[in-house]
Motif scaffolding. Structure first.
Motif, PDB file in Angstrom:
ATOM      1  N   VAL A 216       0.837  -1.202   0.000  1.00 13.45           N
ATOM      2  CA  VAL A 216       0.000   0.000   0.000  1.00 13.45           C
ATOM      3  C   VAL A 216       0.871   1.251   0.000  1.00 13.45           C
ATOM      4  CG1 VAL A 216      -1.669   1.349   1.347  1.00 13.45           C
ATOM      5  CG2 VAL A 216      -1.957  -1.128   1.118  1.00 13.45           C
TER       6      VAL A 216
ATOM      7  N   GLU B  46       3.900   1.630  -1.053  1.00  5.77           N
ATOM      8  CA  GLU B  46       4.718   1.777  -2.261  1.00  5.77           C
ATOM      9  C   GLU B  46       3.924   1.580  -3.550  1.00  5.77           C
ATOM     10  OE1 GLU B  46       7.943  -0.951  -1.811  1.00  5.77           O
ATOM     11  OE2 GLU B  46       8.804   0.118  -0.063  1.00  5.77           O
ATOM     12  N   LYS B  47       2.608   1.557  -3.430  1.00  8.50           N
ATOM     13  CA  LYS B  47       1.727   1.371  -4.582  1.00  8.50           C
ATOM     14  C   LYS B  47       2.071   0.100  -5.353  1.00  8.50           C
ATOM     15  CE  LYS B  47       0.612   6.252  -5.376  1.00  8.50           C
ATOM     16  NZ  LYS B  47       0.576   7.354  -6.367  1.00  8.50           N
ATOM     17  N   ASN B  48       2.247  -0.970  -4.622  1.00  8.43           N
ATOM     18  CA  ASN B  48       2.610  -2.246  -5.230  1.00  8.43           C
ATOM     19  C   ASN B  48       1.506  -3.264  -4.973  1.00  8.43           C
ATOM     20  OD1 ASN B  48       4.025  -4.379  -6.403  1.00  8.43           O
ATOM     21  ND2 ASN B  48       5.034  -4.909  -4.468  1.00  8.43           N
ATOM     22  N   ILE B  49       0.989  -3.861  -6.037  1.00  6.71           N
ATOM     23  CA  ILE B  49      -0.079  -4.854  -5.875  1.00  6.71           C
ATOM     24  C   ILE B  49       0.346  -6.244  -6.362  1.00  6.71           C
ATOM     25  CG2 ILE B  49      -1.903  -3.120  -6.052  1.00  6.71           C
ATOM     26  CD1 ILE B  49      -2.342  -4.011  -8.954  1.00  6.71           C
TER      27      ILE B  49
ATOM     28  N   LEU C  72      -7.637  -4.772  -4.273  1.00  9.18           N
ATOM     29  CA  LEU C  72      -6.830  -3.836  -3.495  1.00  9.18           C
ATOM     30  C   LEU C  72      -7.443  -3.590  -2.116  1.00  9.18           C
ATOM     31  CD1 LEU C  72      -4.494  -1.859  -3.209  1.00  9.18           C
ATOM     32  CD2 LEU C  72      -5.871  -0.139  -4.396  1.00  9.18           C
TER      33      LEU C  72
ATOM     34  N   GLU D 214      -5.622  -3.687   1.526  1.00 13.18           N
ATOM     35  CA  GLU D 214      -5.640  -2.590   2.482  1.00 13.18           C
ATOM     36  C   GLU D 214      -6.183  -3.033   3.837  1.00 13.18           C
ATOM     37  OE1 GLU D 214      -6.195   1.354  -0.255  1.00 13.18           O
ATOM     38  OE2 GLU D 214      -7.808  -0.129  -0.302  1.00 13.18           O
TER      39      GLU D 214
ATOM     40  N   ASN E 268      -0.372  12.112   3.953  1.00 16.66           N
ATOM     41  CA  ASN E 268      -0.026  11.844   2.556  1.00 16.66           C
ATOM     42  C   ASN E 268      -1.026  12.520   1.635  1.00 16.66           C
ATOM     43  OD1 ASN E 268      -0.371  10.032  -0.028  1.00 16.66           O
ATOM     44  ND2 ASN E 268       1.694   9.641   0.749  1.00 16.66           N
TER      45      ASN E 268
ATOM     46  N   GLY F 100      -1.564  12.325  -1.507  1.00 12.11           N
ATOM     47  CA  GLY F 100      -2.113  11.576  -2.633  1.00 12.11           C
ATOM     48  C   GLY F 100      -3.338  10.754  -2.295  1.00 12.11           C
TER      49      GLY F 100
ATOM     50  N   ARG G  50      -3.382   8.048  -0.706  1.00  7.92           N
ATOM     51  CA  ARG G  50      -3.032   6.635  -0.849  1.00  7.92           C
ATOM     52  C   ARG G  50      -3.517   5.794   0.325  1.00  7.92           C
ATOM     53  NH1 ARG G  50       3.213   5.989  -1.294  1.00  7.92           N
ATOM     54  NH2 ARG G  50       2.760   7.767  -2.669  1.00  7.92           N
TER      55      ARG G  50
END
Length: 367
Positions: free
Chosen positions: A6, A8-11, A53, A57, A83, A85, A87
């Motif tokens: 989450v 590092e925006k990695n799925i 996702l 989370e 943050n 963004g 995210r």
């Protein structure tokens, strides 16, 4: 692993990630991760991903409660909420939700007891954020940030926490901020629990009918309702009228800029006929009102001795409704302002309306 993803925006995760986090492929793990075949040039490899996702989370939030020696979770929450963004918004909602005693009771049967200290720190963080954000709602970004913290309050399902954080708030203003039905449900939850909230300004929030249905059950608790340019049609006005009919102490109602039409205004008029109605300010500019609707409105308002301001600017009123407006003005000695500009009155109609100012020195008629 889920939280790092989450952050590092990695799925998508590899065997190397499983090894790093001491995870072994198993039947249990397959309930959380899907195996995907990845082709790169001529080689093939297996990678892993959560089915959605949102599940990633949730697992990331759950890890904050289950990790031994969690450390300072408050710092993590502050950094995540800061943050820009967005995210971590869903992640933080899950964290707040996991602090709920009912949620913990359900999950602890399978996962063991949640650390009491972690729950307390999450609750303290939610309390501090809501109080801090409530004091600053000047810009759209500030309003959105405050609303996000109210989402956390909603997820916590903690009535005492809501009363402690919003117990001194009298006004909620989210004007200009687009609100989803879920946002409206969150606001409804807060207003239901906190009797201090009297003034609600949702002008230009584009909430439309579904959002109003979420808010309807609590609108009767507010004294001042700002609902200009929210996208209401006559069907939405029906829900609004139902809510208003139970609120005789409403003093200010702002509905300008909605597509109510005569049918929608008629529904609102029916609510305003309540013999205990104490409405003082009514804004119905640019709502698509015609002579027929104006006559019905004038009839409804004539029984309300408290009315001091009436705005019917930018509608389709003609000289036909002038007699009804004159009767209304003459009937209500408390009326100080009536705004009728940008309608379709002729010279004679305008003259007749303006002439009412002569016997009433304190009255202003704008045509």
């Amino acid at each position: 692993m889920a939280f790092t993803g989450v952050a590092e925006k990695n799925i998508v995760f590899t065997d190397g990630d499983l090894i790093k986090y001491n995870l072994q492929p198993s039947q249990f793990l397959s309930g959380f991760l899907m195996e995907l075949l990845e082709r790169e040039d001529s080689a093939r490899s297996v990678v892993y991903a959560f089915p959605h996702l949102t599940i990633q989370e949730f697992v990331a939030a759950l890890a904050q409660f289950l990790t031994v020696d969690r450390g300072d979770i408050t710092t993590l929450l502050i950094e995540a909420h800061g943050n820009s963004g967005g995210r971590f918004e869903v992640f933080l909602s899950f964290v707040a939700g996991l602090s709920s005693p009912r949620t913990a009771w359900i999950l602890e049967e399978f996962l063991g007891k949640f650390p009491h200290q972690t729950i307390c720190r999450v609750i303290d963080w939610v309390k501090g954020e809501v109080k801090r954000r409530a004091r600053n709602t000047k810009s759209e970004a500030d309003k959105r940030s405050f609303l996000n913290t109210m989402h956390y309050l909603f997820e916590s399902q903690n009535p005492a926490l809501a009363q402690q954080t919003l117990g001194s708030v009298e006004t909620l203003s989210f004007s200009g901020l687009g609100l989803t039905p879920i946002d409206c449900a969150v606001l409804s939850h807060a207003i239901r629990l906190c009797d201090t909230i009297k003034h609600l300004n949702l002008g230009s929030c584009r909430i439309q009918c579904e959002g109003l249905q979420r808010l309807g059950p609590v609108l009767h608790k507010c004294q001042d309702l700002g609902l200009e340019y929210v996208g209401l049609t006559d069907s939405g006005a029906e829900d609004l009228a139902s809510a208003l009919s139970t609120k005789p102490s409403l003093t200010e109602l702002y509905l300008s800029g909605n597509k109510l039409g005569d049918s929608g205004v008629k529904l609102v008029s029916a609510a305003l006929r309540n013999p205990d109605c104490k409405i003082q300010t009514l804004e119905l500019g640019s709502v698509g009102l015609t002579d027929s609707g104006a006559e019905d409105l004038a009839s409804a308002l004539s029984t309300n001795p408290s009315l001091t301001e009436l705005n019917l600017t930018d509608n389709s009123l003609t000289d036909r409704c002038v007699p009804a407006l004159r009767r209304l003005i003459l009937t209500l000695p408390s009326l100080m302002w009536i705004m009728l500009g940008r309608n379709k009155f002729g010279p004679t109609g305008k003259k007749e309306l303006r002439s009412l100012q002569e016997p009433r020195p304190g009255l202003t008629v704008i045509v």
